[in-house]
Design an enzyme around this catalytic site. Sequence first.
Site: not given
Length: 227
Positions: A130, A143, A147, A175-177
């Site tokens: 990321s 988070y 990473k 990211v579009d998730t």
Amino acid sequence: MAERRAVLITGATRGIGRAIADELADDWHVLVGGRHPDQVRKVVQALPSAEPFIADLTDAGAMQAAVEQIGHLDAVVHSAGAVVMGPVSELSRQDWRDLYEINVVAVADLTAELLPKLREAHGQVVTINSGSGFHTGPGQTCYAATKHALVAFTDGLREEERGVVRVTSVHPGRVDTDMQVDIQRQLGAQYQPERYLQPADVARAVELALTMRPGANVDTVSVRPAL
């Protein structure tokens, strides 16, 4: 027709993992990783050459049993992961443990189990990291810490396996998730998909790393939204 190379993709039933499976489908035999049998089998059926890899990666016994069913393997792409957002003052000890377990410990453990097969194939390890592996911000500490740890893992593994197994760390921006929806919700931010990468953009970066000539390695690649 040449025999297909085999790649295990964790978290392959949705988001970035699914996009990677679709991107590699024409040329690779895909081991579709996931926890839920119905979801995994649905993806397997949609690909021209695929098989299931069903396991909860935080369960060492289940993961080892799934690995024992794998034959030849050329690459693993670690795409499974989780996210916890919030200030340090509001995170519990269990929050930290749970996130490290899936984002770091499971990646290291699965890689160790697969290394004999990957060494035999002079294969590759790709981790989906990321932008948070390079920096952090308010509410992202836990988070980002996992990473950053994943960066240390891939850097160390790359040197340990240099000349035998190639190791790549891929660092997408937003990211579009479904995970991004959850991240923005936890941060209390407006969701703006038009400003985010598409999963297929990240998948193309993974394909680049996996198709480099044997004498070259993509150590680290950052894929950022253009806006």
